[in-house]
Scaffold this motif. Structure first.
Motif, short mmCIF file in Angstrom:
data_model
loop_
_atom_site.label_atom_id
_atom_site.label_comp_id
_atom_site.label_asym_id
_atom_site.label_seq_id
_atom_site.Cartn_x
_atom_site.Cartn_y
_atom_site.Cartn_z
N GLU A 65 45.02 12.72 38.91
CA GLU A 65 44.57 13.40 40.12
C GLU A 65 45.07 14.84 40.14
O GLU A 65 44.35 15.75 40.57
N ALA A 66 46.28 15.07 39.66
CA ALA A 66 46.82 16.43 39.61
C ALA A 66 45.94 17.34 38.76
O ALA A 66 45.68 18.50 39.11
N VAL A 67 45.47 16.82 37.65
CA VAL A 67 44.59 17.60 36.78
C VAL A 67 43.30 17.95 37.51
O VAL A 67 42.81 19.10 37.45
N GLY A 98 58.87 10.96 38.18
CA GLY A 98 58.19 12.09 38.81
C GLY A 98 57.13 12.67 37.91
O GLY A 98 56.81 12.13 36.84
N ILE A 99 56.58 13.80 38.33
CA ILE A 99 55.48 14.45 37.62
C ILE A 99 55.80 15.92 37.46
O ILE A 99 56.23 16.59 38.40
N GLY A 100 55.59 16.43 36.25
CA GLY A 100 55.66 17.86 35.97
C GLY A 100 54.26 18.37 35.68
O GLY A 100 53.55 17.80 34.85
N ILE A 101 53.87 19.44 36.35
CA ILE A 101 52.47 19.93 36.27
C ILE A 101 52.47 21.38 35.83
O ILE A 101 53.08 22.25 36.48
N ARG A 102 51.80 21.68 34.73
CA ARG A 102 51.62 23.06 34.26
C ARG A 102 50.18 23.49 34.51
O ARG A 102 49.24 22.72 34.27
N VAL A 103 50.02 24.72 34.94
CA VAL A 103 48.67 25.26 35.10
C VAL A 103 48.61 26.65 34.47
O VAL A 103 49.63 27.35 34.38
N ILE A 104 47.44 27.02 34.01
CA ILE A 104 47.16 28.40 33.63
C ILE A 104 46.13 28.93 34.61
O ILE A 104 45.04 28.35 34.77
N TYR A 105 46.50 30.00 35.30
CA TYR A 105 45.59 30.64 36.25
C TYR A 105 45.61 32.14 35.97
O TYR A 105 46.68 32.76 35.93
N ASP A 106 44.45 32.71 35.76
CA ASP A 106 44.33 34.14 35.46
C ASP A 106 45.23 34.55 34.30
O ASP A 106 45.89 35.59 34.32
N GLY A 107 45.31 33.68 33.28
CA GLY A 107 46.04 34.02 32.06
C GLY A 107 47.54 33.90 32.14
O GLY A 107 48.25 34.41 31.25
N ALA A 108 48.07 33.25 33.16
CA ALA A 108 49.53 33.11 33.30
C ALA A 108 49.88 31.67 33.66
O ALA A 108 49.09 30.95 34.27
#
Length: 466
Positions: free
Chosen positions: A7-9, A49-59
């Protein structure tokens, strides 16, 4: 937790993230610390727990939580952080491509550890250490860590890995004549209780360290001497870890991770000779049973052996998907985090000097004057890991090919290129040792892994610690 990761994705994609991955982890630890026949404390801990990485606007943005109800709010914060980072970022994050995998892996456990078993082992080892009256202190730490880790990404990866690690750490301290000597040993690996009872007998190792600590009370000290040294595999494991492993991490090569002596002495030297032709170095997460064994790293990259140094030439680094894109190479499964609470870093899996063709006894018999250096103790290194000194637990003089006086409080001093170019023999006795407490990053992440190699012969300076 798996459903929450999926769901996080989906939520991250709705927020416009170009990439997202989520690691849902559940970890249970239990064990015991025994000192001088008494339980110092029992260890029981569970976290998830959950660790969530995102890339937004190249960062990059990152959020971790043990509260599944806060995932969407956390992703919003991660996106906000990425936006701020993007405004000041010169180069946009780009990831090298990897195959997208769906897989479930359960690593072999022949015999499950439980608290009673670990408690019995700890007390038996403690008793074996204290059989000699000159032992002033015994410490035994027996620990089982069981992990379930699920990885999901916006590219479609879904990977579940379940594994257990069992370790026993032992220290014997002897005291007499105003002299104190300690000898330590760590055993264990990825698997069940068999890692400390069948693959190796911790009881035998407990008696060995006790005997050695007592013998060191009457040992001589070393005079400063630059000479031929033969390092045993346990000492080689620490040398490899500090002076070959950490400098091979591409984030350190690029100067992006400088905490805790984070430089790399061979930065910019790919394709150049950094050691003798006898020097071959690998990092291998496929070595079954080691603490660095895994099939997928924390980016979903399938593990494979990496050849870092080939016949003395630096040929590769350990990479994330991001640094692999920078170097225009394939990712090589080197990204791991201590827990869901942290962003993954480029980490060693099982970095080793490869074995050679020499019988260790022949390596010693060829030495007219030198030293046999045994078992790792404490490293001291500069910011580039170029100049190093590493103390050993004990050493012996070698004279005319024979092992002579036992020496205590010995430290070995060298510089990286000079020592590695001096290596003229590597033994057949390749061994992987467990490392339980490698630190990297700010905030620091402690990681378990393997390191090792064979007996190695080269030239360095030996002197007394005192």
């Amino acid at each position: 937790m798996h459903e929450s990761a999926d769901e996080a994705v989906r939520i991250a994609q709705r927020y416009g993230c170009s990439y997202c991955d989520a690691r849902a982890e559940s970890v249970t630890k239990y064990g015991v610390v025994v000192e001088n026949g008494q339980i110092e404390h029992a260890i029981t801990r569970h976290e998830a727990g959950i660790g969530i990485r995102v890339i937004y606007d190249g960062a990059w943005g990152f959020y971790s939580t043990s509260d599944q109800g806060k995932i969407e709010d956390g992703i919003a914060e991660a996106v906000k952080a990425a936006k701020h980072s993007s405004e000041k970022k010169r180069n946009r994050v780009q990831l090298a491509e990897i195959p997208i995998i769906e897989k479930k892996i359960r690593y072999e456990v022949k015999k499950r550890a439980d608290f009673d078993l670990l408690n019995d082992i700890a007390f038996e080892c403690d008793s074996a250490i204290r059989e000699n009256g000159k032992i002033s202190k015994s410490t035994v730490i027996a620990l089982d860590t069981t992990t379930s880790k699920y990885f999901a990404s916006s590219e479609g990866a879904m990977i579940l890995q379940d594994f257990s690690d069992v370790t026993v750490e032992m220290t014997a301290v002897a005291h007499q004549y105003g002299i104190t000597q300690s000898v330590s040993r760590t055993e264990g690996g990825r698997g069940g209780i068999e890692k400390v009872t069948d693959d190796v007998s911790v009881m035998q190792e407990a008696r060995k360290i006790s005997e050695k600590a007592v013998r060191l009370l009457d040992a001589k000290t070393a005079k400063e001497d630059t000479s031929t040294i033969v390092m045993n595999p346990d000492f080689v494991a620490l040398l490899t870890h500090e002076i070959l492993g950490h400098p091979s991490e591409a984030d350190r090569v690029l100067g992006k991770e400088m905490a805790w002596a984070g430089g790399a002495w061979w930065s910019g030297m790919l394709g150049q000779q950094v050691g003798s032709q006898s020097l071959n170095v690998i990092d291998d997460p496929t070595i079954e049973g080691s603490l660095g064994w895994y099939q997928f790293d924390d980016e979903g990259t399938e593990s494979r052996q990496k050849q870092l140094v080939k016949e003395g030439m630096l040929v590769d680094h350990m990479h994330s998907r991001e640094t692999a894109h920078t170097f225009n190479v394939k990712p090589n499964s080197s990204m791991r985090a201590t827990s869901y609470q942290f962003m993954p870093l480029i980490r060693m899996a099982c970095t080793c000097i490869e074995g050679g063709e020499w019988d260790p006894g022949e390596m010693i018999r060829d030495v007219k004057h030198g030293y046999l250096i045994s078992d790792m103790k404490v490293p001291s290194i500069d910011m580039k890991r170029h100049n190093w000194s590493i103390s050993c637990q004990y050493a012996n003089r070698i004279e005319n090919g024979e092992i002579k006086d036992l020496l205590r409080d010995v430290i070995v001093v060298g510089t990286a290129p000079e020592f590695f170019r001096s290596i003229d023999a590597c033994g057949k006795d390749f061994t992987v040792r467990p490392i339980t407490n490698c630190g990297k990053g700010d905030p620091m992440q402690q990681m378990k892994m393997g390191n090792g190699g064979p007996s190695v012969r080269g030239i360095a300076t030996v002197k007394s610690v005192n």
